[in-house]
Scaffold this motif. Structure first.
Motif, mmCIF file in Angstrom:
data_model
loop_
_atom_site.group_PDB
_atom_site.id
_atom_site.type_symbol
_atom_site.label_atom_id
_atom_site.label_comp_id
_atom_site.label_asym_id
_atom_site.label_seq_id
_atom_site.Cartn_x
_atom_site.Cartn_y
_atom_site.Cartn_z
ATOM 1 N N GLU A 244 43.254 45.693 30.053
ATOM 2 C CA GLU A 244 43.842 45.897 31.371
ATOM 3 C C GLU A 244 42.727 46.227 32.350
ATOM 4 O OE1 GLU A 244 47.204 48.580 31.498
ATOM 5 O OE2 GLU A 244 47.685 48.159 29.407
ATOM 6 N N VAL A 245 42.811 45.669 33.549
ATOM 7 C CA VAL A 245 41.750 45.873 34.530
ATOM 8 C C VAL A 245 42.343 46.191 35.900
ATOM 9 C CG1 VAL A 245 40.094 44.381 33.356
ATOM 10 C CG2 VAL A 245 41.636 43.393 35.056
ATOM 11 N N SER A 246 41.593 46.969 36.644
ATOM 12 C CA SER A 246 41.906 47.259 38.046
ATOM 13 C C SER A 246 40.599 47.166 38.812
ATOM 14 C CB SER A 246 42.515 48.657 38.193
ATOM 15 O OG SER A 246 42.637 49.013 39.562
ATOM 16 N N CYS A 247 40.529 46.266 39.783
ATOM 17 C CA CYS A 247 39.261 45.965 40.447
ATOM 18 C C CYS A 247 39.368 46.143 41.956
ATOM 19 C CB CYS A 247 38.843 44.523 40.130
ATOM 20 S SG CYS A 247 37.319 43.988 40.950
ATOM 21 N N LEU A 248 38.334 46.684 42.556
ATOM 22 C CA LEU A 248 38.195 46.753 44.003
ATOM 23 C C LEU A 248 36.975 45.948 44.415
ATOM 24 C CD1 LEU A 248 38.913 50.543 44.667
ATOM 25 C CD2 LEU A 248 40.473 48.608 44.992
ATOM 26 N N GLY A 249 37.054 45.339 45.581
ATOM 27 C CA GLY A 249 35.945 44.536 46.074
ATOM 28 C C GLY A 249 35.576 44.909 47.491
ATOM 29 N N TRP A 250 34.352 44.616 47.842
ATOM 30 C CA TRP A 250 33.857 44.857 49.201
ATOM 31 C C TRP A 250 32.996 43.681 49.614
ATOM 32 C CZ3 TRP A 250 28.658 45.428 50.775
ATOM 33 C CH2 TRP A 250 28.485 45.804 52.111
ATOM 34 N N GLY A 251 33.100 43.300 50.882
ATOM 35 C CA GLY A 251 32.294 42.215 51.396
ATOM 36 C C GLY A 251 31.489 42.641 52.601
ATOM 37 N N PHE A 389 42.046 41.085 44.935
ATOM 38 C CA PHE A 389 42.827 40.548 46.051
ATOM 39 C C PHE A 389 44.109 41.349 46.271
ATOM 40 C CE2 PHE A 389 40.118 36.909 45.415
ATOM 41 C CZ PHE A 389 40.008 36.345 46.675
ATOM 42 N N GLU A 390 44.498 42.115 45.271
ATOM 43 C CA GLU A 390 45.717 42.915 45.358
ATOM 44 C C GLU A 390 45.421 44.402 45.492
ATOM 45 O OE1 GLU A 390 48.895 41.637 45.615
ATOM 46 O OE2 GLU A 390 47.651 39.861 45.905
ATOM 47 N N GLY A 391 44.238 44.713 46.000
ATOM 48 C CA GLY A 391 43.899 46.096 46.264
ATOM 49 C C GLY A 391 43.722 46.941 45.024
ATOM 50 N N GLY A 392 43.374 46.320 43.920
ATOM 51 C CA GLY A 392 43.118 47.064 42.697
ATOM 52 C C GLY A 392 44.302 47.185 41.771
ATOM 53 N N PRO A 416 53.509 42.900 33.590
ATOM 54 C CA PRO A 416 54.292 43.354 34.744
ATOM 55 C C PRO A 416 53.506 43.315 36.041
ATOM 56 C CG PRO A 416 54.636 44.804 32.870
ATOM 57 C CD PRO A 416 53.541 43.866 32.493
ATOM 58 N N GLY A 417 52.238 43.751 35.996
ATOM 59 C CA GLY A 417 51.468 43.808 37.226
ATOM 60 C C GLY A 417 51.261 42.459 37.858
ATOM 61 N N LEU A 418 50.777 41.491 37.051
ATOM 62 C CA LEU A 418 50.488 40.179 37.606
ATOM 63 C C LEU A 418 51.760 39.423 37.920
ATOM 64 C CD1 LEU A 418 48.252 38.424 38.504
ATOM 65 C CD2 LEU A 418 48.021 37.526 36.192
ATOM 66 N N ARG A 419 52.807 39.589 37.099
ATOM 67 C CA ARG A 419 54.056 38.893 37.387
ATOM 68 C C ARG A 419 54.645 39.406 38.698
ATOM 69 N NH1 ARG A 419 57.057 39.888 32.896
ATOM 70 N NH2 ARG A 419 58.160 41.612 33.848
ATOM 71 N N ARG A 420 54.689 40.714 38.886
ATOM 72 C CA ARG A 420 55.208 41.268 40.140
ATOM 73 C C ARG A 420 54.397 40.777 41.323
ATOM 74 N NH1 ARG A 420 55.604 46.072 37.141
ATOM 75 N NH2 ARG A 420 53.673 46.837 38.087
ATOM 76 N N GLN A 421 53.088 40.731 41.134
ATOM 77 C CA GLN A 421 52.212 40.286 42.223
ATOM 78 C C GLN A 421 52.575 38.879 42.674
ATOM 79 O OE1 GLN A 421 48.273 39.702 40.793
ATOM 80 N NE2 GLN A 421 48.086 37.886 42.076
ATOM 81 N N GLU A 422 52.773 37.957 41.705
ATOM 82 C CA GLU A 422 53.007 36.575 42.084
ATOM 83 C C GLU A 422 54.428 36.372 42.605
ATOM 84 O OE1 GLU A 422 51.519 33.750 39.397
ATOM 85 O OE2 GLU A 422 49.533 34.658 39.378
ATOM 86 N N VAL A 423 55.401 37.091 42.031
ATOM 87 C CA VAL A 423 56.756 37.015 42.569
ATOM 88 C C VAL A 423 56.785 37.547 43.994
ATOM 89 C CG1 VAL A 423 59.116 37.889 42.327
ATOM 90 C CG2 VAL A 423 57.858 37.126 40.317
ATOM 91 N N ARG A 424 56.064 38.631 44.217
ATOM 92 C CA ARG A 424 56.014 39.210 45.562
ATOM 93 C C ARG A 424 55.435 38.216 46.555
ATOM 94 N NH1 ARG A 424 52.537 43.086 44.633
ATOM 95 N NH2 ARG A 424 54.142 44.469 43.801
ATOM 96 N N SER A 465 41.869 29.016 44.400
ATOM 97 C CA SER A 465 41.004 30.098 44.838
ATOM 98 C C SER A 465 40.636 31.071 43.746
ATOM 99 C CB SER A 465 41.677 30.864 45.976
ATOM 100 O OG SER A 465 42.938 31.362 45.569
ATOM 101 N N TRP A 466 41.557 31.327 42.807
ATOM 102 C CA TRP A 466 41.274 32.321 41.777
ATOM 103 C C TRP A 466 41.125 31.709 40.405
ATOM 104 C CZ3 TRP A 466 45.481 36.471 43.180
ATOM 105 C CH2 TRP A 466 45.165 37.009 44.438
ATOM 106 N N GLY A 467 41.427 30.445 40.264
ATOM 107 C CA GLY A 467 41.292 29.821 38.965
ATOM 108 C C GLY A 467 42.500 29.957 38.075
ATOM 109 N N TYR A 468 43.648 30.369 38.606
ATOM 110 C CA TYR A 468 44.827 30.470 37.756
ATOM 111 C C TYR A 468 45.557 29.144 37.740
ATOM 112 C CZ TYR A 468 44.504 35.421 37.088
ATOM 113 O OH TYR A 468 44.096 36.662 36.691
ATOM 114 N N ARG A 469 45.636 28.530 36.564
ATOM 115 C CA ARG A 469 46.452 27.339 36.381
ATOM 116 C C ARG A 469 47.462 27.680 35.312
ATOM 117 N NH1 ARG A 469 41.312 23.258 36.038
ATOM 118 N NH2 ARG A 469 40.527 23.666 38.130
#
Length: 534
Positions: A244-251, A389-392, A416-424, A465-469
């Motif tokens: 399981e991962v939670s990531c934050l990014g900065w540009g 992209f989902e704020g961590g 649950p996390g990724l499924r909710r994200q894409e349904v949202r 953009s993210w490589g999800y197929r």
């Protein structure tokens, strides 16, 4: 920091080295007192000569194939004439091909070392393995979860060997930590901090990003799609999986590379907190900006903590009752033949990578960093990039270990996390971008029904953009199977089903989504409320 220590005092290291508190002898495996010249050659278990082809004359010219006693460089290849010439000179090889596709047709080549651009790795490795040849490849193993699955399938289908040339695995600190872990010196290794920092000045950045004023694959490349120099320090020591991962990014707002790149990537710095398969914690970072530099790790156990030295002046330190009394970093030159004992890039790792791959082929066994270890190091970064992209948001990482179905990549979407994200995102997209008439399917094509609506969104929105197929779906085209999506379409408020039928209303992916563009339209209050309900 150089991976090779020149201190003469290491000659008498063994005499001064103590035993660990566990009674493990350092001479028994963690270190050797011998120098490069003194250590005997490792045992040769085969007289076989592996005939290898080397593709890619940049990074690929920094290895030691011609110096391994069980290897012959049979041919080289690069699209650029200058790099082809460089490979021929480096490996003393008089035969070259203008492309990988032509090289793999040669009948007298047993294995191919692939050092091409990261986005091409899976395509090239699949071609190599489909040609019946063993394959070594530069990092990362893949850049999408679909490609992770493709790589695993190609290796298993063709019954060949695959190795990823992960340099962190063979840095001497990582070898030492791995030996200590295997001997139980850490106790329980419950937390690690692993990192890869590679900022660059304008001149170096220009050389990496452009060739003859044309952008290379490195221009704007997302940090978390290059995770293995970090994750290799954990997976390569404990063999744990990052689940399981939670990531934050900065540009950096001043970076031109983030304003317009092929990856739609807004980050040049990404930091991830992960949970492992053993319930432990790992923080892994990849930075393209800043002033820190290099690869570094810290391993925390109940009996031993190991601090690697770093560019910030951090010293080598081992603390705790399980710590050996080291004055200097152990020497591992006994693991490679004398002819290959020379300084190299990435902490002196290149001779070890070279020899392990050739030895594995000679012994007819899987290399240390085989396809399963490679994907265990690679996939967490791909999912972490999506999390940024989902704020961590915490997301599950699929497993590509042996024995699991080849559809492992798609299993990420059942978390649950990724499924909710894409349904949202689906709800927000539909409500804000389609009119009531559009949602009823009038005059729109293609119409997507039921579970295929979610699956097509996965492909249309995330693949570019993210490589999800997802299950072979492409933007604007549904699967042949009405149950192709592994995610259960949630039966909750906002599901967009008609009151009188269980069949979903016909839905269409907006054009912006099908091209992989970020959707920036403001959602309606109803859409926002529906999305929040997940």
């Amino acid at each position: 920091m150089s991976g090779v220590h020149r201190d003469v005092s290491r000659r008498d290291f063994l005499a001064r080295a103590g035993r660990t508190a566990l009674g493990v002898s350092m001479a028994g495996g963690v270190c050797s007192s011998a120098t490069r010249a003194e250590a005997p050659d490792p045992p040769v278990r085969s007289d076989r000569k592996v005939r290898i082809g080397v593709v890619g004359g940049g990074f690929g010219a920094s290895f030691h194939w011609h110096e391994d006693p069980n290897c012959i460089v049979q041919a080289v290849s690069d699209l650029r004439d200058d790099r082809r010439d460089r490979l021929m000179k480096t490996y003393r090889c008089g035969r070259s091909f203008p492309s990988l596709e032509k090289l793999i047709l040669a009948k007298d080549i047993d294995a191919v070392a692939v050092f091409t651009g990261a986005p091409d790795h899976v395509r090239h490795c699949k071609a190599v393995m489909d040609a019946g040849k063993h394959c070594l490849c530069a990092v990362p193993a893949a850049t999408t979860l679909e490609d992770c699955r493709t790589l695993k399938e190609a290796k298993e289908r063709n019954k060949v060997f695959y190795m990823m040339a992960e340099t962190s695995y063979y840095r001497r600190h990582c070898i030492a930590a791995r030996k200590l872990f295997q001997d139980g010196a850490f106790g329980e290794l419950f937390y690690s901090e692993v990192e890869y920092y590679h900022p660059s000045g304008k001149k170096e950045r220009r050389a990496l990003d452009y060739y003859k004023d044309q952008r290379t694959w490195r221009y704007g490349y997302p940090p978390m799609l290059y995770p293995t120099h970090s994750t290799g320090f954990l997976v390569g020591v404990t063999k744990e999986r990052l689940t399981e991962v939670s990531c934050l990014g900065w540009g950096n707002k001043d970076s031109e590379r983030l304003k317009d790149n092929a990856y739609k990537n807004p980050f040049n710095v990404q930091a991830t907190l992960a949970k492992t398969s053993q319930g432990h914690m790992c923080r892994f970072n990849v930075f393209w900006d800043g002033t820190a530099h290099g690869e570094r790790a810290q391993w925390f156990g109940t009996r031993l903590t190991y601090y690697m030295p770093g560019s910030g002046g951090q010293p080598l330190a081992l603390k705790g009752p399980g710590a050996p009394t080291w004055d200097h970093l152990p020497d591992f030159w006994h693991m490679v033949p004398k002819a290959m004992r020379r300084d190299s890039g990435h902490g002196g790792s290149h001779p070890f990578i070279t020899h392990e791959f050739i030895t594995a082929l000679c012994e007819n066994r899987e290399p240390a960093v085989d396809v399963y270890e490679s994907l265990a190091m690679t996939a967490p970064g791909i999912v972490a990039h999506a999390s940024a992209f989902e704020g961590g948001e915490q997301m599950k990482v699929p497993s590509f270990d042996p024995g699991l179905s080849a559809g492992g990549a798609a299993s990420t979407l059942t978390s649950p996390g990724l499924r909710r994200q894409e349904v949202r995102r689906w709800l927000l997209t539909v409500e804000s971008s389609l009119s009531v008439e559009s949602r009823r399917g009038t005059g729109l094509s293609p119409a997507i029904h039921g579970q295929d609506a979610h699956a097509t969104l996965c492909a249309a929105r995330f693949a570019p953009s993210w490589g999800y197929r997802h299950h072979g779906l492409l933007a604007g085209r549904a699967s042949d199977s009405s149950s192709s999506c592994c995610c259960r379409w949630p039966r909750r408020r906002g599901e967009l089903r008609t009151p009188s039928s269980s069949r979903a209303r016909p839905l269409t992916i907006p054009a912006a989504a099908s091209r992989g563009r970020p959707l920036r339209s403001r959602p309606s209050p109803r859409a926002a409320a529906s999305a929040r309900s997940w």
